[in-house]
Design a protein around this motif. Structure first.
Motif, PDB file in Angstrom:
ATOM      1  N   THR A   1      26.870 -11.005  -9.593  1.00 18.75           N
ATOM      2  CA  THR A   1      25.939  -9.890  -9.482  1.00 18.75           C
ATOM      3  C   THR A   1      26.399  -8.980  -8.351  1.00 18.75           C
TER       4      THR A   1
ATOM      5  N   ILE B   1      25.822  -5.760  -5.705  1.00 17.83           N
ATOM      6  CA  ILE B   1      24.905  -4.872  -4.994  1.00 17.83           C
ATOM      7  C   ILE B   1      25.726  -3.783  -4.328  1.00 17.83           C
TER       8      ILE B   1
ATOM      9  N   GLU C   1      25.149   1.946  -9.976  1.00 20.60           N
ATOM     10  CA  GLU C   1      24.064   1.503 -10.859  1.00 20.60           C
ATOM     11  C   GLU C   1      24.412   1.768 -12.316  1.00 20.60           C
TER      12      GLU C   1
ATOM     13  N   ILE D   1      23.243  -3.478  -8.824  1.00 18.25           N
ATOM     14  CA  ILE D   1      21.923  -3.277  -8.235  1.00 18.25           C
ATOM     15  C   ILE D   1      22.091  -2.300  -7.080  1.00 18.25           C
ATOM     16  N   ARG D   2      21.323  -1.242  -7.082  1.00 19.52           N
ATOM     17  CA  ARG D   2      21.397  -0.330  -5.951  1.00 19.52           C
ATOM     18  C   ARG D   2      20.502  -0.864  -4.848  1.00 19.52           C
TER      19      ARG D   2
ATOM     20  N   ALA E   1      16.890  -6.192  -1.831  1.00 19.84           N
ATOM     21  CA  ALA E   1      17.959  -6.101  -2.824  1.00 19.84           C
ATOM     22  C   ALA E   1      18.643  -7.453  -3.029  1.00 19.84           C
TER      23      ALA E   1
ATOM     24  N   ALA F   1      16.523  -9.578  -5.167  1.00 22.62           N
ATOM     25  CA  ALA F   1      16.602  -9.114  -6.554  1.00 22.62           C
ATOM     26  C   ALA F   1      17.894  -9.623  -7.212  1.00 22.62           C
ATOM     27  N   ALA F   2      18.977  -9.649  -6.439  1.00 28.43           N
ATOM     28  CA  ALA F   2      20.251 -10.152  -6.965  1.00 28.43           C
ATOM     29  C   ALA F   2      20.172 -11.644  -7.263  1.00 28.43           C
TER      30      ALA F   2
ATOM     31  N   ALA G   1      18.577 -12.004 -10.560  1.00 26.34           N
ATOM     32  CA  ALA G   1      19.239 -11.327 -11.699  1.00 26.34           C
ATOM     33  C   ALA G   1      20.004 -12.327 -12.572  1.00 26.34           C
TER      34      ALA G   1
END
Length: 206
Positions: A66, A68, A79, A84-85, A199, A202-203, A206
């Motif tokens: 993943t 970022i 993105e 992921i931004r 972030a 979130a990663a 993911a």
């Protein structure tokens, strides 16, 4: 299978904080950190030209796990290639909280992508809120010179003044470089959002 997260930076200053963050939250994760200072130089000089966007996208696509992108100026290009931004989860949370939202940034090349993301997050949340931009470009040379403590001190003071002058409900520190200022603003009594940990989490999901 061991999870891998690749971070695309445009400054080496972000390497150590993300190592600490990963060790605290998910020490089992394989962390790959790539620094491309030339990308930000290009973005500041020429904007997001097609050639730069293609190079960023190609790097995202060949990166492991993943991805970022930690550079706000380059986030739209990253993105679009599946990264992921770094500011995405933070802006979603700000839109949930509502406004007025103070959006703080210190680099002109981040203005457009940051404001567009904030507005799209509000739209996606079906939320109407005033967005108050706070541009602090006069302090960016401190960050570039490695004077991180002075940079954070200036950001902190400026945010305090802005919150005192406006009826702010939420602060977003739009660039990862500003994140340490949040620890000095806990007494404001309002959420002060930063992007790195949100972030990273979130990663992980993911």
């Amino acid at each position: 299978m061991k999870k891998t997260i690749t971070l695309l930076h445009t400054s080496p200053v972000h390497i150590a904080p993300f190592k600490v963050l990963a060790k605290r939250i998910a020490p089992e994760v394989e962390l790959i950190q790539v620094v491309r200072e030339d990308w930000l130089k290009q973005a500041r000089k020429h904007g997001l030209r097609q050639s730069l966007m293609e190079e960023v996208a190609a790097t995202v696509q060949k990166s492991k796990g993943t991805v970022i992108c930690t550079c706000t100026s380059l986030c739209p290009a990253a993105e679009s290639a599946g990264a992921i931004r770094i500011d995405g989860p933070m802006m979603q949370e700000a839109s949930r909280i509502g406004g007025p939202i103070l959006v703080v940034f210190a680099l002109e090349s981040t203005r457009k992508p940051t404001m567009e993301l904030m507005n799209s997050a509000l739209l996606a949340a079906d939320q109407e809120a005033e967005v108050v931009p706070l541009f602090l470009g006069e302090f960016w040379p401190l960050f570039e010179a490695g004077e991180t403590e002075a940079f954070i001190a200036c950001i902190t003071t400026a945010v305090r003044h802005a919150v005192a002058d406006h009826d702010i409900a939420c602060v977003t520190l739009a660039q990862a470089s500003m994140a340490p200022a949040a620890e000095r603003l806990t007494d404001l009594g309002i959420p002060v959002l930063t992007s790195p940990e949100m972030a990273f989490r979130a990663a992980l999901d993911a």
